[in-house]
Enzyme design. Structure first.
Site, PDB file in Angstrom:
ATOM      1  CD  GLU A 102      -2.799   1.232   2.394  1.00 15.58           C
ATOM      2  OE1 GLU A 102      -2.782   0.355   3.264  1.00 15.58           O
ATOM      3  OE2 GLU A 102      -3.555   2.220   2.410  1.00 15.58           O
ATOM      4  CE  LYS A 138       3.801   0.353   4.563  1.00 18.82           C
ATOM      5  NZ  LYS A 138       2.617  -0.180   3.892  1.00 18.82           N
ATOM      6  NE  ARG A 144       2.696  -8.576   9.119  1.00 18.08           N
ATOM      7  CZ  ARG A 144       2.656  -7.378   8.532  1.00 18.08           C
ATOM      8  NH1 ARG A 144       3.630  -6.516   8.705  1.00 18.08           N
ATOM      9  NH2 ARG A 144       1.638  -7.038   7.804  1.00 18.08           N
TER      10      ARG A 144
HETATM   11  P1  ATP Z   1       1.883  -1.726   8.057  1.00 16.38           P
HETATM   12  O1  ATP Z   1       3.353  -1.526   8.272  1.00 16.38           O
HETATM   13  O2  ATP Z   1       1.137  -0.444   7.942  1.00 16.38           O
HETATM   14  O3  ATP Z   1       1.283  -2.754   8.957  1.00 16.38           O
HETATM   15  P2  ATP Z   1       2.159  -3.601   5.946  1.00 16.38           P
HETATM   16  O4  ATP Z   1       3.469  -3.926   6.544  1.00 16.38           O
HETATM   17  O5  ATP Z   1       1.093  -4.637   5.925  1.00 16.38           O
HETATM   18  O6  ATP Z   1       1.643  -2.296   6.608  1.00 16.38           O
HETATM   19  P3  ATP Z   1       1.889  -3.421   3.078  1.00 16.38           P
HETATM   20  O7  ATP Z   1       2.235  -2.289   2.199  1.00 16.38           O
HETATM   21  O8  ATP Z   1       0.491  -3.873   3.135  1.00 16.38           O
HETATM   22  O9  ATP Z   1       2.411  -3.012   4.522  1.00 16.38           O
HETATM   23  O10 ATP Z   1       2.861  -4.641   2.779  1.00 16.38           O
HETATM   24  C1  ATP Z   1       3.059  -5.183   1.507  1.00 16.38           C
HETATM   25  C2  ATP Z   1       3.376  -6.629   1.643  1.00 16.38           C
HETATM   26  O11 ATP Z   1       4.526  -6.821   2.452  1.00 16.38           O
HETATM   27  C3  ATP Z   1       2.243  -7.367   2.288  1.00 16.38           C
HETATM   28  O12 ATP Z   1       1.999  -8.549   1.551  1.00 16.38           O
HETATM   29  C4  ATP Z   1       2.750  -7.665   3.665  1.00 16.38           C
HETATM   30  O13 ATP Z   1       2.169  -8.813   4.179  1.00 16.38           O
HETATM   31  C5  ATP Z   1       4.259  -7.784   3.447  1.00 16.38           C
HETATM   32  N1  ATP Z   1       4.976  -7.453   4.676  1.00 16.38           N
HETATM   33  C6  ATP Z   1       4.912  -6.316   5.373  1.00 16.38           C
HETATM   34  N2  ATP Z   1       5.666  -6.366   6.477  1.00 16.38           N
HETATM   35  C7  ATP Z   1       6.245  -7.592   6.496  1.00 16.38           C
HETATM   36  C8  ATP Z   1       7.132  -8.268   7.388  1.00 16.38           C
HETATM   37  N3  ATP Z   1       7.567  -7.695   8.502  1.00 16.38           N
HETATM   38  N4  ATP Z   1       7.531  -9.513   7.060  1.00 16.38           N
HETATM   39  C9  ATP Z   1       7.090 -10.095   5.938  1.00 16.38           C
HETATM   40  N5  ATP Z   1       6.249  -9.530   5.061  1.00 16.38           N
HETATM   41  C10 ATP Z   1       5.814  -8.293   5.330  1.00 16.38           C
HETATM   42 MG    MG Z   2      -0.815  -4.358   4.824  1.00 17.51          MG
END
Ligand code: ATP
Ligand code: MG
Length: 563
Positions: free
Chosen positions: A34, A278, A268
């Site tokens: 996003e 974020k 994650r």
């Molecule tokens: P926020 O930080 O606001 O919670 P988000 O980390 O979910 O948002 P997105 O932009 O939705 O941010 O992430 C894009 C992709 O990266 C998604 O498929 C998410 O699952 C993956 N992602 C984000 N953070 C991690 C992480 N720490 N480890 C593995 N994958 C991740």
């Molecule tokens: Mg997300």
């Protein structure tokens, strides 16, 4: 640096199987950020998984912006994310935006309405929560649940036309308020928002929800495997429900009757001593606790890049941490080792003195100088050699001299002899101090018969120190970074701001570097011998001012500190 072999993990096994047994002819994945912030190391895991898997299996991967929250998204974020993915070295098949599918999504919403599978509701947020029930209590049907399809259509079209205020109505899927899975209790699929969208402009005042958008975007793009993180496990039923109830005659790549995409969840990974959410990163940046999204202390991809991390080191880090069904916390040493390994093999060796102490070699003729030819890398001949100038006045590091050295200090002290790396042995005869007792200059003599590591009488010289010729030195500002937090899990704390390590940035304004750094290109990396790995700062370094960042120390100094 050589690329790590593609790691083995359960998704690789699953997708390979799908190819082997003919369920799919090819693998098509997507990375769906996003655009509401900058990417961090956790995202790199998802990028390496999605793009890496497609690369490994000869498939394709899209970069898709999941942009359905107009208030939080921006062009700046979108461009930064796109650039970071490209910087990591991945190529997308297509650059896509969920916002490009708004017309399709609207059409599918109408289809659900006409089939009696979606209804317009006017419960407010609080009532909605109340009706939803809990994990132990089933939900209650909204009084509007049985509204006739024609009326729903009329209301939904008027929502779109802007006749109602925000929050007045929502469109909900009609699934099952008694489902044990709360995601299935008539989730909202559209809400009213009079917000400007960074791409769609003001065309829409209703925006689709993530769950509705995501699965349909996947299907439209012909994605075969939709990889997401564990928190979406419960949403998988919803993902499948939407796809089972819409009619997709043909997807955007023109394929008919293809299998619908399949969602697979993975854990994650978060790094110790950092924050990654974020929301928290935005707070650090906007409140000025760090110097922007690319502050080298952050584990944003732009921060790591500015710090001197290479794409290869991050890809190798992701290969090292692997992909499993569990969330994990990764030791900082894993990241640092990845960049050390890369730079150990590839960085040019140079001399750099961060805290200079002037040293005069009193028996070396004034105005004379000479050069020593040294290898740019101790093991890699192909990196060539360079000339290091030497003269009567040099700088050594203040830490390499002690007025009263203890027995285990083998460097310089009054009356002691050390070797200047690649040069002569010198003996300290006189220490000049200022009125406060600070050592400001050393007077030494050199032994001309000790060049190239030899001594004329076979005496052993234990200490070796680095140095820079004063007449040839390049002035530089050198920034040395430490962890932004002293706490392994700062994100868990209420006040994560107060946990910031006050010593996370140390600036050395009088650093002296060997002149060969001026011949380097701005994205070259260096090992300052005995000190660490460094790169030019991409923002502040310029022709008139040399500014360098320490990427990582030579060894892990935290391992000692934390036990
Ligand atoms: P926020 O930080 O606001 O919670 P988000 O980390 O979910 O948002 P997105 O932009 O939705 O941010 O992430 C894009 C992709 O990266 C998604 O498929 C998410 O699952 C993956 N992602 C984000 N953070 C991690 C992480 N720490 N480890 C593995 N994958 C991740
Ligand atoms: Mg997300």
């Amino acid at each position: 640096m050589s690329k790590a072999p593609y790691p083995n993990h359960f998704i690789r096994a699953m997708t390979s199987n799908d190819l082997k047994n003919g369920k799919h002819d090819y693998i098509y994945t997507r990375f769906p950020p996003e655009p509401n912030g900058y990417l961090h190391l956790g995202h790199a895991k998802s990028i390496c998984l999605n793009f890496g898997l497609a690369e490994h299996l000869g498939g394709k991967c899209n970069l898709r912006f999941d942009d359905t929250n107009p208030e939080k998204e921006s062009l700046e974020y979108m461009e930064a994310i796109r650039d970071s993915v490209a910087w990591l070295g991945f190529e997308w098949e297509k650059l896509c935006y969920a916002s490009d599918y708004y017309d399709h999504l609207y059409g599918f919403a109408l289809e659900l309405i006409d089939k009696g599978l979606a209804y317009v509701d006017n419960l407010n947020a609080e009532q909605m929560r109340e009706y939803r029930g809990t994990l132990t209590e089933v939900g209650k049907d909204s009084p509007n649940r049985d509204r006739a399809p024609a009326e729903n259509r009329d209301l939904f079209e008027r929502m779109r036309a802007g006749e109602f205020g925000e929050g007045a109505y929502t469109l909900r899927a009609k699934i099952d308020m008694g489902s044990p899975n709360i995601s299935m209790r008539d989730p909202i699929i559209y809400r009213i928002r009079f917000a400007h969208h960074y791409r769609a402009g003001d065309k829409w005042c209703i925006y689709p929800m993530y769950d509705f958008t995501h699965c349909i975007s996947d299907a439209l793009e012909g994605i075969t495997h939709s990889l997401c993180t564990l928190e979406f496990q419960d949403n998988r039923a919803l993902y499948d429900w939407f796809l089972a109830n819409i009619t997709l005659e043909e997807n955007l790549i023109g394929e008919k009757g293809k299998l619908m995409p399949r969602q697979i969840e993975f854990g994650r990974s978060n790094l110790e001593y950092t924050v990654a959410s974020k929301r928290k990163l935005i707070q650090l940046v906007t409140q000025g606790h760090v110097n922007g999204w690319d502050d080298p202390r952050l584990t944003t991809l732009v921060g790591l890049r500015r710090r001197g991390y290479t794409p290869a080191s991050i890809r190798n880090f992701c290969a090292e941490i692997g992909v499993t069904k569990k969330d994990s916390t990764i030791d900082m040493a894993v990241l640092e080792n990845a960049i050390r390994q890369d730079l150990e093999a590839s960085a040019t060796r140079v001399f750099g003195v961060l805290k200079p102490l002037k040293l005069v070699i009193t028996n070396y003729a004034e105005g004379e100088s000479e050069t020593f030819t040294v290898k740019n890398h101790p093991k890699d001949e192909t990196m060539g050699t360079r000339e290091i100038p030497f003269g009567r006045e040099i700088y050594i590091d203040q830490d390499d001299f002690m007025l009263e050295p203890p027995a285990d200090f083998f460097r310089l002290g009054p009356g002691r002899e050390v070797r200047l790396r690649y040069g002569y042995a010198i003996t300290c005869n006189e220490v000049i101090q200022d009125q406060h007792g600070n050592v400001v200059e050393l007077h030494c003599t050199y032994d001309p018969l000790t060049a190239k590591g030899k001594t004329s009488d076979g005496r052993k010289i234990k200490g070796i120190i680095h140095w820079v010729s004063a007449a040839h030195a390049v002035d530089a500002q050198v920034r040395v970074y430490d962890r932004l937090y002293n706490e392994p899990n700062p994100g868990a704390a209420e006040d994560f701001i107060s946990l910031i390590n006050p010593e996370s940035l140390q600036t050395f304004d009088n650093a002296k570097l060997e002149p060969s750094v001026l011949d380097a290109s701005t994205d070259d990396r260096f090992q300052f011998e005995r000190v660490g790995y460094f790169c030019f700062d991409s923002v502040d370094h310029c022709e008139n001012k040399v500014v360098m960042n320490r990427t990582v120390s030579l060894r892990d100094t935290w391992a000692k500190r934390t036990v």
